[in-house]
Design a protein around this motif. Structure first.
Motif, short mmCIF file in Angstrom:
data_model
loop_
_atom_site.label_atom_id
_atom_site.label_comp_id
_atom_site.label_asym_id
_atom_site.label_seq_id
_atom_site.Cartn_x
_atom_site.Cartn_y
_atom_site.Cartn_z
N ILE A 23 0.84 -1.21 0.00
CA ILE A 23 0.00 0.00 0.00
C ILE A 23 0.88 1.25 0.00
O ILE A 23 0.63 2.20 -0.75
N TYR A 24 1.90 1.26 0.83
CA TYR A 24 2.81 2.40 0.88
C TYR A 24 3.48 2.63 -0.47
O TYR A 24 3.56 3.76 -0.95
N SER A 25 3.95 1.59 -1.10
CA SER A 25 4.66 1.74 -2.37
C SER A 25 3.75 2.25 -3.47
O SER A 25 4.18 3.03 -4.32
N VAL A 26 2.50 1.84 -3.47
CA VAL A 26 1.56 2.34 -4.49
C VAL A 26 1.39 3.84 -4.36
O VAL A 26 1.47 4.58 -5.34
N PHE A 27 1.18 4.33 -3.14
CA PHE A 27 0.99 5.77 -2.95
C PHE A 27 2.29 6.55 -3.15
O PHE A 27 2.29 7.62 -3.74
N PHE A 28 3.39 6.02 -2.68
CA PHE A 28 4.67 6.72 -2.78
C PHE A 28 5.19 6.74 -4.21
O PHE A 28 5.59 7.78 -4.72
N LEU A 29 5.17 5.61 -4.86
CA LEU A 29 5.73 5.52 -6.21
C LEU A 29 4.86 6.19 -7.26
O LEU A 29 5.36 6.61 -8.30
N SER A 30 3.58 6.33 -7.01
CA SER A 30 2.72 6.98 -8.00
C SER A 30 3.15 8.42 -8.24
O SER A 30 2.95 8.96 -9.33
N ALA A 31 3.76 9.04 -7.26
CA ALA A 31 4.25 10.41 -7.44
C ALA A 31 5.47 10.47 -8.33
O ALA A 31 5.77 11.50 -8.94
N PHE A 32 6.20 9.37 -8.46
CA PHE A 32 7.43 9.36 -9.24
C PHE A 32 7.29 8.71 -10.60
O PHE A 32 8.20 8.77 -11.41
N TRP A 33 6.17 8.06 -10.89
CA TRP A 33 6.01 7.41 -12.18
C TRP A 33 5.98 8.42 -13.31
O TRP A 33 6.55 8.20 -14.35
#
Length: 106
Positions: A23-33
């Motif tokens: 869950i953390y990676s989905v929210f965090f990485l979506s900003a960097f995609w």
């Protein structure tokens, strides 16, 4: 019964250890995609105070020339404003940043 509770707790802990980082990676990485996908919505105050000058015998105002170019730029949301309004907008979080051209730029 106690053994069954112990198994349930172990499964809950394992599930939490797996699910929370996902869950953390989905929210965090979506900003960097795609960090540039929404820059056209990012308001940046642009202040042109340039008075112009005579350059090589011709009267030019480089600040106005840059301003005209920025009007057609759709990559960032440029907001043409005064210095006082830009400072107030920065303090009130209306603008993300301020770009200012000084009076003696040309």
């Amino acid at each position: 019964m106690a053994l069954e509770k112990k198994r349930w707790r172990k499964r809950a802990v394992i599930a939490a250890v797996i699910i929370l980082p996902l869950i953390y990676s989905v929210f965090f990485l979506s900003a960097f995609w795609d960090p540039y996908s929404k820059l056209e919505k990012l308001p940046v105050a642009f202040v042109n105070q340039d008075q112009g000058a005579v350059i090589n015998g011709k009267s030019r105002n480089l600040g106005n020339e840059i301003t005209e170019e920025l009007k057609s730029d759709e990559n960032i949301k440029w907001v043409l404003t005064t210095d006082a309004e830009a400072k107030t907008g920065i303090q009130n979080r209306e603008y993300y940043a301020e770009v200012s051209i000084p009076a003696d730029f040309s």
